[in-house]
Enzyme design. Structure first.
Site, PDB file in Angstrom:
ATOM      1  N   LYS A   1      15.455-114.756  15.618  1.00 22.24           N
ATOM      2  CA  LYS A   1      15.779-114.041  14.374  1.00 22.24           C
ATOM      3  C   LYS A   1      14.672-114.136  13.336  1.00 22.24           C
ATOM      4  CE  LYS A   1      20.694-114.479  15.027  1.00 22.24           C
ATOM      5  NZ  LYS A   1      20.743-115.551  16.032  1.00 22.24           N
TER       6      LYS A   1
ATOM      7  N   LYS B   1      12.375-120.381  41.052  1.00 20.31           N
ATOM      8  CA  LYS B   1      11.407-121.483  41.231  1.00 20.31           C
ATOM      9  C   LYS B   1      10.767-121.407  42.616  1.00 20.31           C
ATOM     10  CE  LYS B   1      13.826-124.571  38.123  1.00 20.31           C
ATOM     11  NZ  LYS B   1      14.887-125.562  38.022  1.00 20.31           N
TER      12      LYS B   1
END
Ligand code: ADP
Ligand code: ASP
Ligand code: MG
Length: 815
Positions: A507, A682
């Site tokens: 934000k 991963k």
């Protein structure tokens, strides 16, 4: 006698003219003075544009209008502040001067006039009006002035541009002039006269040269060059804001800096001052009280230090191949004398006796001219094939590192070579024998500012600063900030500073390029109202004054990952635990790596797999040293290791997941862990590191959740739905236990790059049997590590270990 030369930057408006007049008044109190002025800033550039399209058309009309406006405003502005200033006369003078020029330009075609002569007249008008205005300003302040006409007195050869001054003849002329007492001497810079008393000019920036000539001819003690910076810096301060001011430098150093691109001084300025042992001082017109830089004789032992780094942008080399083996020196001499006779400066040359070639490095603008001359003058040699002129059309750049005697100092040379190590310069040639004060590098890289900055900071700063722009302030980021704050003193003792320049979430953002205080950052962040904008962060981080900027992406955001290419392109490093960029398509994965190599920037992501465990570094080192992956097996998820460990202890899957989330073991949404997607990412990263060109879809996931649960977007709904699976997992664990087995969520890479993620029952013999409680284990079978594999084990998740992994990546950014 003292000469004061004011450059265009000191004369760009009426306020500055008035400031300059005050400096003159002050100096005149203590000394006899002579003033040399340039044209107001930009004027000569405009006049040059008129020269380029010498016909009088709409374009040149516009340019004339701009020039006249600058001068009218200048005069009117002075008039407002100074009584008795003859504004009307000056305005008339400006109008007449340019009307006269316009007429001459209109006529030039008809009369087939000598256009070079007119060009030099046009281009010098800025200086003429400048000195006229200053003279009237001083007269209106009741000073007596004396004008030295440079056309009559400063004698040059016959060239209309970039003329060389005949100092002995000029000195005779000037010493014949009877200069009355108590007069301020004034002379326009940049202008001189040829044997026919025609106006000629001394080359761009030539007023510095004029001032030096006048200093010699008037036997001045000092020649002061007043400009818009505090003095001579270790590099152009407008390009390298970390450049340091030099208090004093030797004549030789100043000659070398100015000859190779430091435009603060015209290259011909220093030699005459040096020969007459006249000090030169560079001063800032805006801050007259500052001491500036003194150029004088400095005894050798005082300075074997590096003083500066300059560059020239447009260099070419003319290569001449000699095809005979006898009399080579005769031909070489002939070629040199051609350059000399036509006054074309050879920046430096290299003779390769091995290739029988001579490389002449010259400024690009002379290339065609010298080629034509060489072809004419060496016609015979060319016809008989004694020589060839080899055509190379590449524009090169020259970087020069300057310091008294640096080439006789092996330690200084070592330091220079070390500083080059951190750049991505494509070095075509280096030359350390051209002068004992210069270390020259020729490169063909286009944008060399970033590289000069790296070399500069390495040569002139002991401190290593890394400017951090942190995005995302979850648990990992907070832990990282704590670790940085705790370690700051220890790092400082090692001359390392981690400066936090911005902290942001999705934000808002807190930005302070001087460094955010890490004790009060939370309160500061709370009160900031700046809306988060990644583009703005890039804009701040690409600021050239920063030493070694890095964006740390501590989010899991795809949008931020999509900016990595731009970030690297703007010369900013990236360190991140965010896996999104590395699990994008192969094409994007490769693009990021290519731009990082091109820009010589670092993209570090050790924490993408198993938090701080050094798996990526280990694989890179292994493969770089010639090893190859045979197969891989591992528990790659700290959260699933924790959750399945807790299931053995009797907790339900929903309880274990909530607990893992609280401890910071899970991804922001635990669904990413339980769906197997995070492990698959991963595994993809590890497979790609191992050389397999795979996409995320190539990783096979055997799901442990029902399909409908994978569609739940909200985290809390997901967790509450999870409790419906408690019994299913309870039974699965119970069954495994019966056979003395446990459940482990395992990722595997098999030969050929076959990748799979699945929940597997393993017995005591399997090394993964005991891996739980958030621990990860990575088992690598490779050409070098077999039959006993390489095993890495340790916490593979958690805020502190992940932050420590990021910290270690940051340390790797240090040069
Ligand atoms: P003036 O109008 O006073 O002649 P110039 O623009 O010709 O000014 O020269 C001053 C400029 O030289 C400075 O503003 C600076 O950008 C540039 N410059 C290049 N190299 C150096 C350096 N090593 N030290 C200081 N200034 C430099
Ligand atoms: N006015 C000229 C130029 O801009 C000379 C000078 O400024 O020294 O190049
Ligand atoms: Mg200048």
């Amino acid at each position: 006698m003292r000469i004061l030369k004011f450059g265009g930057t000191s004369l760009s408006n009426s306020k500055k003219f008035l400031e300059v007049s005050k400096i003159i008044e002050k100096k005149f109190k203590n000394d006899n003075i002579a003033i040399v002025l340039s044209a107001p800033a930009k004027i000569t550039n405009y006049l040059e544009q008129i020269n380029k399209n010498i016909t009088f058309n709409k374009n040149s009309k516009n340019i004339f209008q701009k020039i006249e406006t600058i001068f009218y405003e200048l005069s009117n502005g002075i008039n407002k502040q100074q009584n008795n200033f003859p504004n009307n006369n000056i305005n008339k003078y400006i109008t007449n001067t340019f009307d006269d020029l316009k007429n001459k330009i209109k006529k030039i075609k008809l009369l087939n006039d000598n256009s070079k002569k007119l060009f030099s007249e046009i281009i010098s008008k800025g200086e003429i009006i400048s000195i006229k205005i200053m003279q009237q300003l001083l007269i209106s302040k009741n000073y007596l002035t004396f004008y030295i006409d440079p056309i009559k007195n400063i004698v040059t050869n016959n060239d209309y541009f970039e003329s060389d001054v005949n100092i002995s003849k000029t000195k005779k002329n000037i010493q014949k002039i009877k200069i009355p007492n108590k007069h301020i001497i004034l002379m326009p810079g940049f202008i001189a006269g040829n044997k026919n008393h025609e106006l000629v000019t001394l080359g761009r920036n030539g007023s510095d040269y004029s001032a030096a000539i006048l200093a010699v001819c008037l036997n001045a003690k000092v020649c002061e060059i007043w400009t818009d910076v505090d003095g001579i810096y270790t590099s152009d301060p407008k390009i390298i804001p970390t450049a340091k001011l030099l208090k004093s430098i030797s004549y030789q150093e100043a000659i070398e800096l100015s000859s190779f691109g430091a435009k603060i001084l015209h290259p011909k300025t220093i030699l005459p001052l040096f020969k007459s042992n006249i000090k030169c001082i560079i001063k800032n017109t805006y801050f007259p009280e500052k001491t500036g830089t003194i150029i004088q004789n400095i005894f050798e032992e005082q300075s074997t230090n590096i003083k500066g780094i300059t560059y020239l942008n447009n260099i070419v080399n003319i290569v001449i191949k000699i095809n005979i083996f006898k009399n080579i020196n005769f031909i070489i001499e002939k070629i040199f004398s051609i350059f000399l006779n036509f006054d074309i400066q050879i920046l430096f040359h290299v003779t390769s006796y091995l290739e029988n070639k001579i490389y002449f490095y010259i400024i690009q603008k002379y290339k065609d001219q010298i080629k034509n001359i060489l072809k004419k003058k060496l016609q015979k040699e060319l016809i008989y094939d004694i020589i060839n002129i080899i055509n190379i059309d590449q524009t090169l750049k020259l970087i020069n590192i300057v310091g008294n005697n640096i080439n006789n100092n092996i330690n200084v040379q070592k330091k220079i070579f070390l500083s080059l190590k951190n750049t991505n310069l494509n070095i075509i040639s280096t030359n350390t024998t051209f002068s004992k004060n210069s270390f020259i590098i020729i490169t063909n890289n286009n944008n060399i500012h970033e590289n000069i900055k790296i070399i500069h900071n390495k040569l002139f700063y002991k401190i290593n600063i890394i400017e951090i722009f942190l995005i995302g302030i979850g648990g990992v980021a907070k832990a990282l900030l704590k670790q940085i704050q705790k370690q700051s003193q220890i790092l400082k003792n090692k001359n390392i500073i981690f400066k936090i320049c911005s902290i942001s979430n999705s934000k808002k953002m807190l930005i302070n390029l001087d460094g955010i205080n890490l004790i009060t950052w939370k309160e500061q962040f709370h009160t900031t109202h700046k809306k988060f904008c990644i583009k703005k962060i890039i804009k701040y981080a690409k600021n050239i004054s920063l030493f070694n900027p890095v964006i740390i992406d501590c989010t899991a955001s795809q949008e931020i990952a999509n900016f990595y290419y731009d970030i690297l392109k703007n010369n900013i490093n990236i360190v991140t635990p965010n896996k999104k960029a590395n699990t994008n398509t192969w094409k994007e994965y490769a693009n990021i790596r290519n731009i990082a190599i091109k820009k010589n920037k670092k993209f570090f992501y050790e924490t993408n797999v198993s938090a701080g465990l050094p798996i990526i570094k280990t694989l890179k080192n292994l493969f770089d040293s010639g090893d190859e992956l045979i197969s891989f097996e591992g528990i790659l998820s700290g959260s699933l290791s924790f959750i399945f460990g807790k299931l053995e202890e009797g907790l339900s899957i929903s309880e274990a997941t909530i607990m893992a989330k609280k401890l910071g073991f899970t991804e922001p949404n635990p669904k990413d862990d339980l769906s197997g997607l995070d492990v698959a990412r991963k595994l993809l990263i590890l497979a790609r590191e191992s050389g397999y060109k795979l996409e995320l879809e190539d990783i096979k996931i055997i799901p442990i959740l029902p399909k409908y649960m994978l569609k739940i977007k909200d985290k809390n709904t997901f967790i509450s739905e999870l409790s419906k699976l408690n019994e299913y997992f309870y039974n699965k664990i119970k069954l495994a236990k019966k056979y003395k087995k446990v459940l482990r969520f395992i990722g595997t890479i098999k030969k050929g790059g076959l990748c799979k993620v699945e929940l597997t029952e393993v017995d005591k013999k399997n090394p993964l049997y005991n891996v739980k409680n958030g621990e990860n284990a990575l088992i690598i079978y490779s050409k070098y590590y077999q039959p006993i594999p390489l095993v890495l084990k340790g916490y593979g998740a958690g805020n502190n270990v992940t932050a420590a992994g990021i910290f270690s990546d940051l340390l790797q950014l240090l040069p």
